[in-house]
Design an enzyme around this catalytic site. Structure first.
Site, short mmCIF file in Angstrom:
data_model
loop_
_atom_site.label_atom_id
_atom_site.label_comp_id
_atom_site.label_asym_id
_atom_site.label_seq_id
_atom_site.Cartn_x
_atom_site.Cartn_y
_atom_site.Cartn_z
N HIS A 227 0.82 -1.21 0.00
CA HIS A 227 0.00 0.00 0.00
C HIS A 227 0.85 1.26 0.00
O HIS A 227 0.51 2.24 -0.66
CB HIS A 227 -0.99 0.04 1.17
CG HIS A 227 -2.03 1.09 0.96
ND1 HIS A 227 -3.12 0.89 0.13
CD2 HIS A 227 -2.11 2.38 1.35
CE1 HIS A 227 -3.84 2.00 0.07
NE2 HIS A 227 -3.24 2.92 0.79
N TYR A 231 1.56 5.24 -2.59
CA TYR A 231 1.94 6.63 -2.31
C TYR A 231 3.31 6.96 -2.88
O TYR A 231 3.59 8.12 -3.19
CB TYR A 231 1.85 6.90 -0.80
CG TYR A 231 0.43 6.74 -0.32
CD1 TYR A 231 -0.53 7.67 -0.68
CD2 TYR A 231 0.04 5.62 0.40
CE1 TYR A 231 -1.85 7.51 -0.30
CE2 TYR A 231 -1.27 5.45 0.79
CZ TYR A 231 -2.21 6.40 0.43
OH TYR A 231 -3.52 6.23 0.80
N HIS A 378 -10.43 0.71 -9.96
CA HIS A 378 -9.95 1.73 -9.02
C HIS A 378 -8.47 2.03 -9.27
O HIS A 378 -8.07 3.19 -9.37
CB HIS A 378 -10.16 1.25 -7.59
CG HIS A 378 -9.36 2.01 -6.57
ND1 HIS A 378 -9.69 3.30 -6.21
CD2 HIS A 378 -8.24 1.69 -5.86
CE1 HIS A 378 -8.82 3.73 -5.30
NE2 HIS A 378 -7.93 2.78 -5.08
N PHE A 379 -7.64 0.98 -9.40
CA PHE A 379 -6.21 1.20 -9.66
C PHE A 379 -5.99 1.95 -10.97
O PHE A 379 -5.09 2.78 -11.07
CB PHE A 379 -5.48 -0.15 -9.74
CG PHE A 379 -5.27 -0.82 -8.41
CD1 PHE A 379 -5.15 -0.07 -7.25
CD2 PHE A 379 -5.19 -2.19 -8.31
CE1 PHE A 379 -4.96 -0.67 -6.02
CE2 PHE A 379 -4.99 -2.81 -7.08
CZ PHE A 379 -4.87 -2.05 -5.93
N HIS A 380 -6.82 1.66 -11.97
CA HIS A 380 -6.63 2.32 -13.26
C HIS A 380 -7.05 3.78 -13.23
O HIS A 380 -6.57 4.57 -14.04
CB HIS A 380 -7.37 1.56 -14.36
CG HIS A 380 -6.63 0.34 -14.83
ND1 HIS A 380 -6.71 -0.87 -14.17
CD2 HIS A 380 -5.75 0.15 -15.85
CE1 HIS A 380 -5.94 -1.75 -14.79
NE2 HIS A 380 -5.33 -1.16 -15.80
N ARG A 443 -11.57 -10.29 -10.47
CA ARG A 443 -10.32 -9.78 -11.01
C ARG A 443 -9.35 -10.94 -11.17
O ARG A 443 -9.63 -12.05 -10.74
CB ARG A 443 -9.73 -8.71 -10.08
CG ARG A 443 -9.34 -9.25 -8.71
CD ARG A 443 -8.93 -8.18 -7.73
NE ARG A 443 -7.69 -7.53 -8.10
CZ ARG A 443 -6.84 -6.98 -7.21
NH1 ARG A 443 -7.12 -7.00 -5.92
NH2 ARG A 443 -5.73 -6.40 -7.60
N ARG A 444 -8.22 -10.68 -11.82
CA ARG A 444 -7.15 -11.68 -11.99
C ARG A 444 -7.67 -12.97 -12.65
O ARG A 444 -7.18 -14.05 -12.33
CB ARG A 444 -6.53 -12.06 -10.65
CG ARG A 444 -5.94 -10.94 -9.81
CD ARG A 444 -5.18 -11.56 -8.64
NE ARG A 444 -4.62 -10.59 -7.73
CZ ARG A 444 -5.12 -10.31 -6.53
NH1 ARG A 444 -6.22 -10.90 -6.11
NH2 ARG A 444 -4.53 -9.43 -5.76
#
Length: 553
Positions: A227, A231, A378-380, A443-444
């Site tokens: 995580h 950042y 979300h990551f994208h 996912r995955r």
């Protein structure tokens, strides 16, 4: 001694080191983007991979190249240039550390990538045990981490040298260099988790020195790192937003103290929050999951501080230019300047991306979307749009500055077109991912009709939409690669600006405590010990014997 008397330019020797990192980053972008395109094609159900290439092999390539290699190399290239620009030219020893770090990272990248391409390390970006990769893959990742430590040390030493040379002046250190140091410190602390996991668990396990590995412990150590990694990606984008965008639009940094405080808060709260990725996993007491959820929500505070600072600066500049009324200032911003426009798209995308992050980290709502393709969407939005578009916007002036060329009007306009393409493609793809995730699409996962289940057929239109969005994104990548090649080798010779803004007059004096890294690191260690000591003791004390390695591909 600093050899650079002109702090508006990066020394050509430092520029060469920075560009070496940036070249690798954009090669990773092209190859990782191609792997992503193949993924969305396969998931649409309309395409089968040729030559015996496996879906999960392509998924591993996509995740590792874009999540780890593109980001880390671009960040280090950007940070090397930023420190050289604001704190002065690196000494020969400091620059040597940068080159040693670069080659360690590059050798490690080549080793890990070779194993993935040979289908001996198809363990996805998270490389979770008990999936077992070839030992060379883990050794390669170790070299990437160690190389980043060596290169980062060179950057910190240049900053420390500036502080020593300017101690008598009593002035705060250059804001941009301070931000680089914060990001490097966070990276050093975070990567300790994955380094311990790889060196003492996964590498001996893959070499056959130990038979079994503690899966819960390896995952917890990964997310201790995983995580904070988010950042580490994000803070260089914030560096651009805080220190460069004001200069580009003709304004000034709203508050030096606010910017430094935001970065310190990210340093403190980025690491002791990894368990919120493990809310559905057994072996971790619910109390500690809840505590890390609370710490996760604390990270919202510096993000909101950043949003306030950015739009306050935008409004001040817009009104200076004659903007009237409630939103008249908004029209006065330089919307045709790719250095501003493309990062601004990233800023806007971070709003829904951040909202989705609140869902991911919420104890109850996470149950609905955990391990669905919502998380990928979300990551994208957050990384692949907010962060990566800011990197692109910075690259369009950074590369010509480092190579002695200019950002021409035609390349500026083409960059704006690429940014719009990216926004359109990502809106289509990410929205489809979010919606499909809400109705249960995992996912995955490779394409499957799940034995004719109706629910699986309900996902297909959204998976086709993902392929459409992914195709548009890949076209945007090709346009961006064309711009990068032109700026590196073919654009007209010139003197492109490296924009670093002054601080607004009303900002006030920066408190010295904000640069007391000993204090902040002690607090960070205390938070980490508080958040992780009991969970790790519980995992180690109560874990089953562990798992043998599996190769399911």
């Amino acid at each position: 001694m600093s050899l650079n008397n002109d702090l508006t330019k990066v020394d050509r020797r430092d520029a060469k080191l920075a560009m070496a990192h940036i070249y690798v980053a954009f090669i990773a972008l092209l190859l990782g983007g191609l792997a992503g395109l193949l993924q969305v094609f396969v998931r649409s159900g309309q395409f089968t991979l040729p030559a015996g290439i496996g879906y999960y092999q392509v998924l591993t390539v996509h995740g590792v190249l874009l999540g780890l290699i593109l980001t880390t190399y671009f960040i280090f290239g950007f940070q090397i240039a930023s420190v050289s620009r604001t704190s002065g030219t690196f000494s020969a020893a400091q620059r040597r550390l940068g080159w040693i770090g670069f080659w360690l990272m590059t050798i490690g990248t080549a080793a890990a990538a070779t194993m993935v391409l040979l289908n001996k390390a198809t363990v996805l970006y998270t490389f979770y045990a008990p999936l077992q990769a070839h030992w060379i893959f883990y050794l390669g990742l170790t070299l990437v981490v160690v190389g980043s430590w060596v290169g980062g040390a060179g950057q910190i030493l240049r900053y420390a040298q500036w502080r020593k040379e300017n101690k008598a002046s009593g002035q705060p250190s250059p804001l941009l260099s301070f931000m680089v140091v914060v990001n490097n410190l966070m990276w050093f602390v975070a990567t300790l988790g994955v380094a311990v996991s790889v060196l003492f668990q996964l590498l001996p396990w893959s070499l056959g020195f130990i038979e079994r590995v503690d899966v819960a412990l390896s995952r917890t150590l990964f997310w201790y790192f995983g995580h904070a990694l988010v950042y580490f990606w994000l803070l260089p984008a914030y560096m651009v937003w805080y220190t460069m965008i004001p200069k580009i639009i003709g304004g000034k940094i709203f508050s030096d103290s606010l910017a430094r405080l935001a970065f310190i808060l990210f340093l403190l709260f980025s690491v002791p929050v990894g368990i919120h990725h493990q809310l559905t996993e057994p072996g971790i007491d619910g109390t500690w999951k809840f505590i890390q959820v609370v710490l996760t929500f604390a990270v919202i505070v510096p993000s909101l501080m950043t949003a306030f600072s950015m739009f306050a600066m935008f409004e001040l500049r817009g009104r200076e230019l004659g903007g009237k009324g409630l939103f008249g200032w908004f029209k006065k911003l330089p919307w045709t300047d790719v250095r501003f426009f493309v990062p601004f798209i990233g800023m806007v995308s971070f709003i829904p991306g951040g909202a989705g992050g609140i869902v991911n980290a919420s104890y109850q709502m996470n149950q609905l979307i955990h391990n669905t393709i919502w998380v990928t969407g979300h990551f994208h939005l957050t990384i692949a749009t907010a962060v990566v578009l800011t990197y692109f916007g910075a690259a369009f002036w950074l590369i010509p500055h480092l190579t002695g060329r200019t950002l021409t009007k035609s390349l500026n306009n083409l960059g704006n077109f690429a940014g719009i393409l990216w926004a359109v493609g990502m809106t289509i793809m990410s929205s489809a991912m979010h919606i499909a995730g809400l109705i249960g699409a995992p996912r995955r996962s490779d394409y499957s009709e799940y034995g004719g289940a109706q629910q699986a057929y309900d996902w297909i239109p959204y998976q086709i939409a993902q392929a459409v969005g992914g195709t548009i994104l890949f076209i945007a990548i090709l346009v961006i690669m064309y711009i990068v090649i032109k700026l590196a080798w073919f654009a007209p010779k010139g003197d492109e600006e490296f924009p670093v803004s002054d601080v607004h007059e009303h900002s006030g004096k920066t408190p010295a405590i904000l640069e007391n890294f000993k204090l902040w690191l002690v607090i960070l260690v205390a938070l980490i010990l508080f958040a992780y000591t009991v969970p790790l003791i519980d995992i180690i004390s109560n874990s089953p014997p562990g798992s043998k390695g599996y190769k399911l591909w």
